[in-house]
Design an enzyme around this catalytic site. Structure first.
Site, PDB file in Angstrom:
ATOM      1  N   HIS A 193     -36.468  16.438  40.750  1.00  9.66           N
ATOM      2  CA  HIS A 193     -36.310  15.002  40.373  1.00  9.66           C
ATOM      3  C   HIS A 193     -37.586  14.202  41.275  1.00  9.66           C
ATOM      4  CE1 HIS A 193     -32.769  16.063  38.314  1.00  9.66           C
ATOM      5  NE2 HIS A 193     -32.717  14.625  38.003  1.00  9.66           N
ATOM      6  N   HIS A 209       0.881  -1.277  -0.035  1.00  9.85           N
ATOM      7  CA  HIS A 209      -0.115  -0.095   0.008  1.00  9.85           C
ATOM      8  C   HIS A 209       0.877   1.313  -0.081  1.00  9.85           C
ATOM      9  CE1 HIS A 209      -4.332  -0.606   0.105  1.00  9.85           C
ATOM     10  NE2 HIS A 209      -4.073  -1.707   0.618  1.00  9.85           N
ATOM     11  N   GLU A 263      -5.111  -4.931  11.881  1.00  2.37           N
ATOM     12  CA  GLU A 263      -6.347  -4.451  10.837  1.00  2.37           C
ATOM     13  C   GLU A 263      -6.978  -5.491  10.023  1.00  2.37           C
ATOM     14  OE1 GLU A 263      -5.358  -2.039   7.580  1.00  2.37           O
ATOM     15  OE2 GLU A 263      -7.434  -1.552   7.250  1.00  2.37           O
ATOM     16  N   HIS A 264      -5.911  -6.390   9.403  1.00  2.00           N
ATOM     17  CA  HIS A 264      -6.371  -7.430   8.843  1.00  2.00           C
ATOM     18  C   HIS A 264      -5.655  -8.633   9.410  1.00  2.00           C
ATOM     19  CE1 HIS A 264      -8.155  -4.961   5.377  1.00  2.00           C
ATOM     20  NE2 HIS A 264      -7.024  -4.335   5.506  1.00  2.00           N
TER      21      HIS A 264
HETATM   22  N1  NAD Z   1      -7.737   1.457   6.900  1.00  2.00           N
HETATM   23  C1  NAD Z   1      -8.160   1.307   5.762  1.00  2.00           C
HETATM   24  O1  NAD Z   1      -9.260   0.704   5.811  1.00  2.00           O
HETATM   25  C2  NAD Z   1      -7.393   1.810   4.597  1.00  2.00           C
HETATM   26  C3  NAD Z   1      -8.307   1.372   3.318  1.00  2.00           C
HETATM   27  C4  NAD Z   1      -7.648   1.907   2.233  1.00  2.00           C
HETATM   28  C5  NAD Z   1      -6.569   2.439   1.918  1.00  2.00           C
HETATM   29  N2  NAD Z   1      -5.960   2.575   3.298  1.00  2.00           N
HETATM   30  C6  NAD Z   1      -4.538   3.655   3.450  1.00  2.00           C
HETATM   31  O2  NAD Z   1      -5.360   4.948   3.028  1.00  2.00           O
HETATM   32  C7  NAD Z   1      -3.938   5.768   2.756  1.00  2.00           C
HETATM   33  C8  NAD Z   1      -4.172   6.279   1.341  1.00  2.00           C
HETATM   34  O3  NAD Z   1      -3.161   7.272   1.115  1.00  2.00           O
HETATM   35  P1  NAD Z   1      -3.142   8.119  -0.126  1.00  2.00           P
HETATM   36  O4  NAD Z   1      -1.934   8.921   0.020  1.00  2.00           O
HETATM   37  O5  NAD Z   1      -3.143   7.025  -1.349  1.00  2.00           O
HETATM   38  O6  NAD Z   1      -4.444   8.866  -0.366  1.00  2.00           O
HETATM   39  P2  NAD Z   1      -5.130  10.147   0.720  1.00  2.00           P
HETATM   40  O7  NAD Z   1      -6.217  10.273  -0.095  1.00  2.00           O
HETATM   41  O8  NAD Z   1      -5.470   9.436   1.859  1.00  2.00           O
HETATM   42  O9  NAD Z   1      -3.785  11.186   0.812  1.00  2.00           O
HETATM   43  C9  NAD Z   1      -3.595  11.977  -0.418  1.00  2.00           C
HETATM   44  C10 NAD Z   1      -4.005  13.272   0.126  1.00  2.00           C
HETATM   45  O10 NAD Z   1      -3.058  13.778   1.225  1.00  2.00           O
HETATM   46  C11 NAD Z   1      -2.650  15.145   1.116  1.00  2.00           C
HETATM   47  N3  NAD Z   1      -1.181  15.413   1.097  1.00  2.00           N
HETATM   48  C12 NAD Z   1      -0.322  14.523   0.450  1.00  2.00           C
HETATM   49  N4  NAD Z   1       1.013  15.056   0.837  1.00  2.00           N
HETATM   50  C13 NAD Z   1       0.879  16.360   1.564  1.00  2.00           C
HETATM   51  C14 NAD Z   1       1.580  17.070   2.181  1.00  2.00           C
HETATM   52  N5  NAD Z   1       2.978  17.032   2.007  1.00  2.00           N
HETATM   53  N6  NAD Z   1       1.153  18.320   3.066  1.00  2.00           N
HETATM   54  C15 NAD Z   1      -0.267  18.121   3.031  1.00  2.00           C
HETATM   55  N7  NAD Z   1      -1.138  17.273   2.592  1.00  2.00           N
HETATM   56  C16 NAD Z   1      -0.589  16.167   1.961  1.00  2.00           C
HETATM   57  C17 NAD Z   1      -3.092  15.647  -0.190  1.00  2.00           C
HETATM   58  O11 NAD Z   1      -4.202  16.457   0.079  1.00  2.00           O
HETATM   59  C18 NAD Z   1      -3.459  14.170  -1.041  1.00  2.00           C
HETATM   60  O12 NAD Z   1      -4.723  14.670  -1.785  1.00  2.00           O
HETATM   61  C19 NAD Z   1      -3.056   4.732   2.492  1.00  2.00           C
HETATM   62  O13 NAD Z   1      -2.254   4.777   3.864  1.00  2.00           O
HETATM   63  C20 NAD Z   1      -3.590   3.055   2.626  1.00  2.00           C
HETATM   64  O14 NAD Z   1      -2.768   2.434   3.365  1.00  2.00           O
HETATM   65  C21 NAD Z   1      -6.534   2.475   4.588  1.00  2.00           C
HETATM   66  N1  HSO Z   2      -6.286  -2.943   2.630  1.00  2.00           N
HETATM   67  C1  HSO Z   2      -7.291  -1.748   2.508  1.00  2.00           C
HETATM   68  C2  HSO Z   2      -7.792  -1.726   3.899  1.00  2.00           C
HETATM   69  O1  HSO Z   2      -6.662  -1.423   4.837  1.00  2.00           O
HETATM   70  C3  HSO Z   2      -8.390  -2.009   1.276  1.00  2.00           C
HETATM   71  C4  HSO Z   2      -8.016  -1.719  -0.039  1.00  2.00           C
HETATM   72  C5  HSO Z   2      -8.455  -1.141  -1.222  1.00  2.00           C
HETATM   73  N2  HSO Z   2      -7.779  -1.544  -2.099  1.00  2.00           N
HETATM   74  C6  HSO Z   2      -6.836  -2.119  -1.790  1.00  2.00           C
HETATM   75  N3  HSO Z   2      -6.775  -2.418  -0.251  1.00  2.00           N
HETATM   76 ZN    ZN Z   3      -5.291  -3.342   0.662  1.00  2.00          ZN
END
Ligand code: NAD
Ligand code: HSO
Ligand code: ZN
Length: 440
Positions: free
Chosen positions: A426, A265, A333-334
């Site tokens: 009350h 990820h 988480e998973h």
């Molecule tokens: N827990 C869950 O259920 C789950 C599911 C899917 C994804 N995830 C996680 O979600 C996250 C997704 O991250 P992503 O980066 O792809 O998308 P995101 O949308 O969460 O973050 C991107 C945004 O972060 C901001 N950003 C980036 N750099 C920055 C900076 N230097 N300063 C200020 N803001 C900034 C920007 O606005 C950008 O649009 C990953 O960590 C992934 O592991 C978690």
């Molecule tokens: N693993 C993520 C939740 O932690 C969900 C996801 C979406 N696409 C790929 N992975």
């Molecule tokens: Zn995933």
């Protein structure tokens, strides 16, 4: 072959063992410091700040009029996505909907507590909820499905998806397809901390919401924490994390394959293979290069960073019991249980947000639509809460109804406790003062 982090658990001192519990989001102070001025700018400048941050942080050229996805953009998205992707989205939505309909609580229940006295719960949808769909280190139509479907099943009348724009100002096409098929047509091109602020305060274009749910990068998690007094931030879902528990009945190459799922990820993810089998460990290490050779450069870089860093690798335990203890301490988480008899282990695991059982249920299948929600608590919050569910989109009111028959006994006990607690009104409300008005 990169140097995969290896921990022989029984040989670790207390501090090294505690260090294994760390996630990238354990210390968010740096992100919070930088997110605070972003939030303040959105609060005071509204749309103008969103347009500026889209340009500076997402490299996207937008104006305020284009912050909201238009019906034409939705229509165009269907022409841009391959039929097999649409079919996979439809398949996932169907499973996710059936799972969450099963989970939906009855609108109301009432139980007769004592003869003539009734009490129960009533569930009503939250009026407005924002759904965060990340974009950056991937596109996430699956997160759209996981957030939108339970919200629609719950009957939330006002839903809006917040998702970062690409450089050309567009939203990921499959995300739009998933949104429409799930029943959500309001999508804003806005991500990160600024998206959380926009729905917390509202802007000229974006209506404020009462709650925001959905996973995100540490920027999103930090903003949710900072705004927790303004908007309900939902369950804490940060960078993805997984533990693969393998017993002696499986091939280590399979464990390595599945270890890479959540490790790819981003460099901020966490992923451990936990096993008491030396053979599994050796097979896993031997298989990793072969698996890496099939991945894109970006995903190799992300997963290598995780598996060679402080939040990933292999944990070799002295026994299956020690594996259980480690997992319950870590609260992933998973969790994937790789065993030919996964149900033999299930009863020993109490702290994990999602438990996927056996060699045919890799985390990918949960991520993309088996039915249960893949938006899950990270950073050990699985110790107190579970996956996103229909209940995150409703609130509960308790209902009480006491008839004249049941009233005297309840009134007598209420008087006693009111007097003890020192609350005179009350007490009067359940005394003969009330009787004067009731007897007509
Ligand atoms: N827990 C869950 O259920 C789950 C599911 C899917 C994804 N995830 C996680 O979600 C996250 C997704 O991250 P992503 O980066 O792809 O998308 P995101 O949308 O969460 O973050 C991107 C945004 O972060 C901001 N950003 C980036 N750099 C920055 C900076 N230097 N300063 C200020 N803001 C900034 C920007 O606005 C950008 O649009 C990953 O960590 C992934 O592991 C978690
Ligand atoms: N693993 C993520 C939740 O932690 C969900 C996801 C979406 N696409 C790929 N992975
Ligand atoms: Zn995933």
């Amino acid at each position: 072959m990169p140097n995969v982090s290896f921990h022989a658990l029984s040989q670790l001192d207390v501090a090294s063992r505690a260090a294994l519990m760390r996630r990238s989001e354990t210390d968010l102070s740096g992100f919070m410091e930088k997110a605070a001025p972003i939030i303040e700018a959105v609060r005071t400048e509204g749309d103008a700040a969103l347009v500026r941050f889209a340009r500076d942080l997402d490299k996207a050229d937008l104006d305020a009029a284009r912050l909201k996805v238009s019906p034409a953009e939705f229509d165009a998205a269907f022409g841009m996505v391959d039929e097999d992707v649409v079919a996979a989205i439809r398949f996932g939505i169907d499973n996710i909907r059936r799972f969450h309909e099963e989970q939906k609580p009855e609108a109301m229940w009432l139980k007769e507590m004592r003869p003539g006295a009734y009490a129960g719960d009533r569930f009503t949808p939250i009026r407005s909820v924002a759904l965060y769909v990340p974009r950056g280190k991937g596109a996430f139509p699956s997160v759209t499905m996981m957030t939108a479907v339970p919200a629609v099943v719950a009957g939330v009348p006002e839903l809006a998806i917040m998702t970062p724009p690409a450089a050309d100002g567009s939203v990921d096409a499959a995300t739009l397809v998933a949104a429409r098929l799930a029943g959500v047509e309001t999508v804003y091109k806005c991500g990160g901390a600024q998206a959380v602020a926009a729905v917390a305060y509202g802007t000229e274009t974006i209506r404020p919401a009462l709650k925001i749910v959905g996973p995100g990068s540490p920027w999103v998690v930090a903003a949710k924490r900072l705004l927790a007094g303004v908007i309900d931030p939902g369950l804490p879902a940060g960078p993805s994390e997984a533990i693969i528990l393998a017993d002696d009945s499986v091939h280590g190459g399979l464990a390595a394959l599945d270890l890479l799922i959540e490790a790819e990820h981003g460099p901020d993810s966490s992923a451990y293979l936990v096993t008491h089998s030396r053979r599994v460990t050796e097979e896993a290490l031997a298989a990793l290069p072969e698996h890496w050779a099939r991945m894109t450069d970006q995903r190799v870089a992300f997963s290598t960073a995780v598996l060679t860093g402080a939040c990933g690798g292999i944990v070799l335990t002295a026994s299956i019991e020690e594996s259980y203890r480690f997992i319950n301490d870590y609260a992933p988480e998973h969790l994937e249980i790789l065993s030919t008899d996964p149900f033999a282990h299930l009863g020993h695991i109490t702290e994990a947000a999602e438990i996927l059982m056996g060699p045919h249920t890799p985390v990918s299948i949960g991520n993309f639509g088996l039915g249960p929600n893949a938006v899950l608590p990270t950073s050990r919050w699985a110790r107190t809460c579970g996956p996103l569910s229909v209940t995150d989109f409703v609130k509960r009111s308790s209902i009480g109804y006491v008839t004249a028959t049941a009233y005297p006994e309840f009134a007598r006990h209420a008087r006693t406790l009111a007097r003890y607690e020192g609350f005179s009104s009350h007490e009067h409300a359940v005394s003969d003062v009330r009787d004067r008005y009731l007897v007509r």
